[in-house]
Design a protein around this motif. Sequence first.
Motif, PDB file in Angstrom:
ATOM      1  N   SER A 299      -1.494 -70.494 -49.908  1.00 41.71           N
ATOM      2  CA  SER A 299      -2.159 -71.607 -50.608  1.00 41.71           C
ATOM      3  C   SER A 299      -2.354 -71.217 -52.078  1.00 41.71           C
ATOM      4  O   SER A 299      -2.122 -70.069 -52.466  1.00 41.71           O
ATOM      5  CB  SER A 299      -3.499 -71.947 -49.955  1.00 41.71           C
ATOM      6  N   GLU A 300      -2.783 -72.187 -52.890  1.00 42.30           N
ATOM      7  CA  GLU A 300      -2.930 -71.974 -54.334  1.00 42.30           C
ATOM      8  C   GLU A 300      -4.387 -71.698 -54.704  1.00 42.30           C
ATOM      9  O   GLU A 300      -5.293 -72.073 -53.977  1.00 42.30           O
ATOM     10  CB  GLU A 300      -2.481 -73.231 -55.088  1.00 42.30           C
ATOM     11  N   SER A 301      -4.566 -71.126 -55.904  1.00 40.01           N
ATOM     12  CA  SER A 301      -5.916 -70.964 -56.441  1.00 40.01           C
ATOM     13  C   SER A 301      -6.394 -72.304 -57.006  1.00 40.01           C
ATOM     14  O   SER A 301      -5.585 -73.130 -57.404  1.00 40.01           O
ATOM     15  CB  SER A 301      -5.886 -69.930 -57.560  1.00 40.01           C
ATOM     16  N   VAL A 302      -7.698 -72.496 -57.007  1.00 39.67           N
ATOM     17  CA  VAL A 302      -8.273 -73.677 -57.668  1.00 39.67           C
ATOM     18  C   VAL A 302      -9.349 -73.167 -58.624  1.00 39.67           C
ATOM     19  O   VAL A 302     -10.234 -72.406 -58.224  1.00 39.67           O
ATOM     20  CB  VAL A 302      -8.900 -74.656 -56.635  1.00 39.67           C
ATOM     21  N   GLY A 303      -9.254 -73.566 -59.876  1.00 45.17           N
ATOM     22  CA  GLY A 303     -10.282 -73.229 -60.871  1.00 45.17           C
ATOM     23  C   GLY A 303     -10.474 -71.731 -61.096  1.00 45.17           C
ATOM     24  O   GLY A 303     -11.596 -71.291 -61.335  1.00 45.17           O
ATOM     25  N   GLY A 304      -9.417 -70.967 -61.006  1.00 47.68           N
ATOM     26  CA  GLY A 304      -9.532 -69.531 -61.281  1.00 47.68           C
ATOM     27  C   GLY A 304     -10.203 -68.742 -60.165  1.00 47.68           C
ATOM     28  O   GLY A 304     -10.566 -67.579 -60.345  1.00 47.68           O
ATOM     29  N   VAL A 305     -10.371 -69.376 -58.984  1.00 46.55           N
ATOM     30  CA  VAL A 305     -10.979 -68.654 -57.846  1.00 46.55           C
ATOM     31  C   VAL A 305      -9.859 -68.155 -56.926  1.00 46.55           C
ATOM     32  O   VAL A 305      -8.962 -68.917 -56.544  1.00 46.55           O
ATOM     33  CB  VAL A 305     -11.931 -69.566 -57.036  1.00 46.55           C
ATOM     34  N   TYR A 306      -9.926 -66.881 -56.578  1.00 46.57           N
ATOM     35  CA  TYR A 306      -8.905 -66.264 -55.723  1.00 46.57           C
ATOM     36  C   TYR A 306      -9.539 -65.588 -54.513  1.00 46.57           C
ATOM     37  O   TYR A 306     -10.684 -65.131 -54.577  1.00 46.57           O
ATOM     38  CB  TYR A 306      -8.115 -65.219 -56.531  1.00 46.57           C
ATOM     39  N   ASP A 307      -8.764 -65.513 -53.458  1.00 51.45           N
ATOM     40  CA  ASP A 307      -9.129 -64.765 -52.246  1.00 51.45           C
ATOM     41  C   ASP A 307      -8.573 -63.346 -52.439  1.00 51.45           C
ATOM     42  O   ASP A 307      -7.368 -63.148 -52.460  1.00 51.45           O
ATOM     43  CB  ASP A 307      -8.502 -65.501 -51.054  1.00 51.45           C
ATOM     44  N   ILE A 308      -9.475 -62.399 -52.626  1.00 53.75           N
ATOM     45  CA  ILE A 308      -9.109 -60.997 -52.892  1.00 53.75           C
ATOM     46  C   ILE A 308      -9.453 -60.173 -51.651  1.00 53.75           C
ATOM     47  O   ILE A 308     -10.604 -60.151 -51.220  1.00 53.75           O
ATOM     48  CB  ILE A 308      -9.929 -60.450 -54.094  1.00 53.75           C
ATOM     49  N   SER A 309      -8.458 -59.480 -51.083  1.00 51.03           N
ATOM     50  CA  SER A 309      -8.729 -58.727 -49.844  1.00 51.03           C
ATOM     51  C   SER A 309      -8.010 -57.384 -49.826  1.00 51.03           C
ATOM     52  O   SER A 309      -7.086 -57.150 -50.617  1.00 51.03           O
ATOM     53  CB  SER A 309      -8.302 -59.556 -48.617  1.00 51.03           C
ATOM     54  N   ASN A 310      -8.414 -56.530 -48.893  1.00 57.02           N
ATOM     55  CA  ASN A 310      -7.706 -55.258 -48.692  1.00 57.02           C
ATOM     56  C   ASN A 310      -6.318 -55.546 -48.153  1.00 57.02           C
ATOM     57  O   ASN A 310      -6.155 -56.385 -47.266  1.00 57.02           O
ATOM     58  CB  ASN A 310      -8.479 -54.366 -47.700  1.00 57.02           C
ATOM     59  N   LYS A 311      -5.302 -54.879 -48.688  1.00 57.24           N
ATOM     60  CA  LYS A 311      -3.936 -55.111 -48.190  1.00 57.24           C
ATOM     61  C   LYS A 311      -3.645 -54.258 -46.953  1.00 57.24           C
ATOM     62  O   LYS A 311      -3.164 -54.751 -45.945  1.00 57.24           O
ATOM     63  CB  LYS A 311      -2.919 -54.803 -49.294  1.00 57.24           C
ATOM     64  N   ARG A 312      -3.960 -52.968 -47.034  1.00 58.57           N
ATOM     65  CA  ARG A 312      -3.646 -52.064 -45.910  1.00 58.57           C
ATOM     66  C   ARG A 312      -4.640 -52.263 -44.771  1.00 58.57           C
ATOM     67  O   ARG A 312      -5.836 -52.419 -45.002  1.00 58.57           O
ATOM     68  CB  ARG A 312      -3.748 -50.599 -46.346  1.00 58.57           C
ATOM     69  N   ARG A 313      -4.133 -52.218 -43.543  1.00 55.36           N
ATOM     70  CA  ARG A 313      -5.034 -52.302 -42.378  1.00 55.36           C
ATOM     71  C   ARG A 313      -4.784 -51.158 -41.383  1.00 55.36           C
ATOM     72  O   ARG A 313      -5.599 -50.906 -40.518  1.00 55.36           O
ATOM     73  CB  ARG A 313      -4.852 -53.634 -41.650  1.00 55.36           C
ATOM     74  N   LEU A 314      -3.637 -50.514 -41.518  1.00 54.76           N
ATOM     75  CA  LEU A 314      -3.259 -49.443 -40.580  1.00 54.76           C
ATOM     76  C   LEU A 314      -3.191 -48.114 -41.330  1.00 54.76           C
ATOM     77  O   LEU A 314      -2.741 -48.049 -42.475  1.00 54.76           O
ATOM     78  CB  LEU A 314      -1.872 -49.767 -39.993  1.00 54.76           C
ATOM     79  N   GLY A 315      -3.659 -47.041 -40.648  1.00 55.46           N
ATOM     80  CA  GLY A 315      -3.553 -45.710 -41.245  1.00 55.46           C
ATOM     81  C   GLY A 315      -4.766 -45.359 -42.094  1.00 55.46           C
ATOM     82  O   GLY A 315      -4.780 -44.330 -42.763  1.00 55.46           O
ATOM     83  N   LEU A 316      -5.755 -46.233 -42.106  1.00 53.19           N
ATOM     84  CA  LEU A 316      -7.031 -45.937 -42.764  1.00 53.19           C
ATOM     85  C   LEU A 316      -8.132 -46.518 -41.880  1.00 53.19           C
ATOM     86  O   LEU A 316      -7.875 -47.414 -41.070  1.00 53.19           O
ATOM     87  CB  LEU A 316      -7.098 -46.501 -44.183  1.00 53.19           C
ATOM     88  N   SER A 317      -9.352 -45.982 -42.024  1.00 57.22           N
ATOM     89  CA  SER A 317     -10.442 -46.463 -41.168  1.00 57.22           C
ATOM     90  C   SER A 317     -10.990 -47.787 -41.701  1.00 57.22           C
ATOM     91  O   SER A 317     -10.755 -48.153 -42.863  1.00 57.22           O
ATOM     92  CB  SER A 317     -11.561 -45.424 -41.144  1.00 57.22           C
ATOM     93  N   GLU A 318     -11.761 -48.457 -40.863  1.00 52.98           N
ATOM     94  CA  GLU A 318     -12.435 -49.681 -41.289  1.00 52.98           C
ATOM     95  C   GLU A 318     -13.301 -49.384 -42.515  1.00 52.98           C
ATOM     96  O   GLU A 318     -13.361 -50.167 -43.454  1.00 52.98           O
ATOM     97  CB  GLU A 318     -13.317 -50.233 -40.160  1.00 52.98           C
ATOM     98  N   ARG A 319     -13.977 -48.221 -42.443  1.00 53.41           N
ATOM     99  CA  ARG A 319     -14.867 -47.885 -43.561  1.00 53.41           C
ATOM    100  C   ARG A 319     -14.085 -47.769 -44.872  1.00 53.41           C
ATOM    101  O   ARG A 319     -14.483 -48.298 -45.903  1.00 53.41           O
ATOM    102  CB  ARG A 319     -15.601 -46.574 -43.281  1.00 53.41           C
ATOM    103  N   ASP A 320     -12.933 -47.079 -44.825  1.00 49.89           N
ATOM    104  CA  ASP A 320     -12.151 -46.926 -46.058  1.00 49.89           C
ATOM    105  C   ASP A 320     -11.596 -48.268 -46.533  1.00 49.89           C
ATOM    106  O   ASP A 320     -11.484 -48.514 -47.738  1.00 49.89           O
ATOM    107  CB  ASP A 320     -11.024 -45.906 -45.862  1.00 49.89           C
ATOM    108  N   ALA A 321     -11.250 -49.138 -45.598  1.00 47.92           N
ATOM    109  CA  ALA A 321     -10.712 -50.448 -45.993  1.00 47.92           C
ATOM    110  C   ALA A 321     -11.790 -51.286 -46.679  1.00 47.92           C
ATOM    111  O   ALA A 321     -11.548 -51.917 -47.710  1.00 47.92           O
ATOM    112  CB  ALA A 321     -10.156 -51.182 -44.774  1.00 47.92           C
ATOM    113  N   ILE A 322     -13.000 -51.267 -46.136  1.00 46.65           N
ATOM    114  CA  ILE A 322     -14.065 -52.111 -46.708  1.00 46.65           C
ATOM    115  C   ILE A 322     -14.541 -51.537 -48.046  1.00 46.65           C
ATOM    116  O   ILE A 322     -14.783 -52.281 -49.007  1.00 46.65           O
ATOM    117  CB  ILE A 322     -15.238 -52.305 -45.696  1.00 46.65           C
ATOM    118  N   VAL A 323     -14.640 -50.220 -48.115  1.00 44.11           N
ATOM    119  CA  VAL A 323     -15.039 -49.600 -49.381  1.00 44.11           C
ATOM    120  C   VAL A 323     -13.937 -49.831 -50.431  1.00 44.11           C
ATOM    121  O   VAL A 323     -14.219 -50.039 -51.620  1.00 44.11           O
ATOM    122  CB  VAL A 323     -15.378 -48.095 -49.190  1.00 44.11           C
TER     123      VAL A 323
END
Length: 340
Positions: A299-323
């Motif tokens: 989907s597209e951005s609206v008004g300069g708002v973006y969905d920013i998230s962690n890309k990696r999900r495997l090979g690192l812990s939940e804690r490292d992904a959230i931090v």
Amino acid sequence: MHMPVKQSLLAKHFTEDVASELRRAKTNRGFSLDDITRSGVENPDSSIGVYAPDAESYEVFWGLFGPIIAEYHNIENVDSLAHPQDMTIKPGQFTGAELYRDRVISTRARVGRNLDGFALTPGMSLDERLEVERRVVDALSKLPDDLAGTYHSLADLDEETRNKLIEDHVLFKQGDRFLESAGVNRDWPAGRGIFLSNDKKFIVWVNEEDHLRIISLEQGGDLLSVYSRLVRAISEIEKNVPFAYTQQLGYLSSCPTNLGTAMRASFHMKLPALEKSGELDDFAKLLGLSVRGIHGEHSESVGGVYDISNKRRLGLSERDAIVGLHVGARRLATEEELRK
Ligand code: ADP
Ligand code: CIR
């Protein structure tokens, strides 16, 4: 001038050697290379292009999945990977959140989960889908008070309610062509639904791209609050339904981007100056973050708002992904201020 065509990871790693090695291979449920690659073949603009119709596909078709997984999750030696699991958070890990708080409209964290012993969504029969729904709804009915809520079967929601829930970022969209090609939308809307807690901050999607998407969502930028709710919900649900998990790949999912922690934590963040300067994608790459539009993937951005998230999900812990998301958002907010 010809614009370069963006190559999917499937196109990149589906070599002659891989094709001849796997041409005749099948899982016990009868899934073949065609089933795994159909989405990417029918949608050449895929970023990844493969799905697993069952857990065994990751073993039988490892010759194709291995390199794709290694590249997406940035893992050097994926053959000998032991996925680390750690959902704990230490005090002080979210220091400096005030640097981005004012820029964050809402915060969400989700994990994908699949029941052990069933086909994954691209390969499920109608009976299996209904049985998974039954087991999940039963487990959700046993949740403690603060997570308690109501399950709504998708077929029971009228169109207006459905559209409002999608617009509010609560419900999954319908008709995704990548999932359609993979077979994930078969028998729609049977067996699908959404569980909403009484305060609407805890949500479970049933039988969308995975058997479960366990979601924590609230307004504002309190990552600790969102993440703590998610971790608690996962552990409560896991008491009643066993999830597919391996030491190497962590939690199994239908899309190889969602293995391991299977977690995507995201901020809806106002970043108009970085948008204007054209540097957002470069910074995101540097920081290990994905950038999506405000209605999710594709989907597209609206008004300069973006969905920013962690890309990696495997090979690192939940804690490292959230931090990682926290640290990345802090940096993006700092760069944004410098360009205002
Ligand atoms: P997924 O996160 O499950 O991979 P999508 O990218 O399609 O799938 O996002 C699902 C929904 O979650 C979309 O409506 C999207 O806008 C919403 N969403 C994601 N992050 C946030 C956020 N931080 N705040 C509010 N809604 C969000
Ligand atoms: C694709 O290949 O583009 C879709 N099947 C979605 C892949 C998962 N999304 C992602 O990593 N951004």
